[in-house]
Design a protein around this motif. Structure first.
Motif, PDB file in Angstrom:
ATOM      1  N   ALA A  74      17.555 -14.401   7.102  1.00 32.37           N
ATOM      2  CA  ALA A  74      17.266 -14.317   5.663  1.00 32.37           C
ATOM      3  C   ALA A  74      18.584 -14.536   4.928  1.00 32.37           C
ATOM      4  N   VAL A  75      18.521 -14.873   3.653  1.00 29.54           N
ATOM      5  CA  VAL A  75      19.744 -15.047   2.863  1.00 29.54           C
ATOM      6  C   VAL A  75      20.549 -13.747   2.889  1.00 29.54           C
ATOM      7  N   THR A  76      21.848 -13.852   3.160  1.00 27.20           N
ATOM      8  CA  THR A  76      22.673 -12.653   3.305  1.00 27.20           C
ATOM      9  C   THR A  76      23.958 -12.769   2.490  1.00 27.20           C
ATOM     10  N   THR A  77      23.962 -12.219   1.299  1.00 30.81           N
ATOM     11  CA  THR A  77      25.189 -12.210   0.502  1.00 30.81           C
ATOM     12  C   THR A  77      26.231 -11.295   1.147  1.00 30.81           C
ATOM     13  N   ARG A  78      25.768 -10.249   1.827  1.00 34.15           N
ATOM     14  CA  ARG A  78      26.689  -9.356   2.533  1.00 34.15           C
ATOM     15  C   ARG A  78      27.395 -10.109   3.657  1.00 34.15           C
ATOM     16  N   GLY A  79      26.635 -10.919   4.398  1.00 32.75           N
ATOM     17  CA  GLY A  79      27.234 -11.716   5.452  1.00 32.75           C
ATOM     18  C   GLY A  79      28.228 -12.728   4.916  1.00 32.75           C
TER      19      GLY A  79
END
Length: 241
Positions: A159-164
């Motif tokens: 899934a889209v991961t801004t944290r990653g």
């Protein structure tokens, strides 16, 4: 990593509210348990899958049981408890099962670092040949299998991961500061034989990973052996750009 007390088996009814799952026990009772996975869990949470769960003796827990493993109807075993990934990597480093990460004298976890207020999963220090050089390791759990892109093809993220994305920027910063930085993919799906970045899911993460590799961030992929008795990182597998 040995499961103690032993895991127990049930059948998945559904996962919901991200952190909860309902299962049917062998005696027909229905139980709600904790799901320690905030991702999309694509292909890992199909109703009817066999699940294996642990039990905590902490009296303060609202849900004492935790979903650990899922066995798909295709026969693949998946560790859906992403909290296990860091412990598996720590255990493998301490047992010198990862040749790329041997020789360090100090291992610490959850250490604050970087300009974006992050915590690194694992920090290695005390390498005799270069005592001032640290090794920053960010651990990611890989469970997304999409065979239409090739047999055994795993992807991260699911899934889209801004944290990653933030973590990749922090790793680049550590390399630019003269340290080692490692993105470690812990492959927790028995059907995955190779790993790629999921550009079709999060193109920004994919682009940042390309920049990180060009800057000198290392990428390691190790696959786990999975069973209701224990799980352990066992072998290096290929990362394909």
């Amino acid at each position: 990593m040995i499961f103690s007390p032993p895991l127990q088996s049930a059948t998945l009814i559904k996962r919901y509210k991200r952190f909860l799952a309902d299962v049917t026990l062998p005696n027909g009772d229905i139980k709600t348990m904790h799901c320690a996975n905030t991702g999309a869990m694509t292909g890992c949470a199909e109703p009817g899958n066999q699940v294996w769960y642990s039990t905590s003796d902490n009296p303060k827990r609202k849900y004492p049981n935790s979903w650990e493993l899922s066995v798909t109807q295709q026969g693949d075993t998946i560790c859906i408890n992403t909290a296990r990934a860091n412990g598996l990597v720590v255990e493998a480093i301490e047992q010198q099962k990862i040749p790329e990460l041997v020789g360090f004298e100090i291992l610490r976890t959850e250490v604050k670092y970087g300009q974006e207020n992050s915590r690194i999963d694992i920090l290695l220090e005390g390498l005799p040949a270069a005592p001032e050089r640290r090794c920053y390791i960010e651990v990611k759990s890989v469970t997304l299998l999409q065979n239409e892109r090739g047999i055994g093809q795993g992807f991260f993220p699911d899934a889209v991961t801004t944290r990653g994305q933030k973590h990749l920027r922090e790793l680049i910063e550590m390399v630019e500061s003269g340290h080692r930085a490692v993105l470690f993919f812990a492959v927790l799906h028995s059907g995955i034989e190779k790993v790629s970045c999921a550009h079709h899911i999060d193109s920004n993460y994919s682009q940042l990973l390309k920049q990180a590799k060009e800057a000198g961030v290392e990428v390691l992929c190790y696959k786990a052996k999975l069973s209701p008795q224990q799980i352990e990182l066992s072998s290096s597998i290929e990362f394909i750009d």
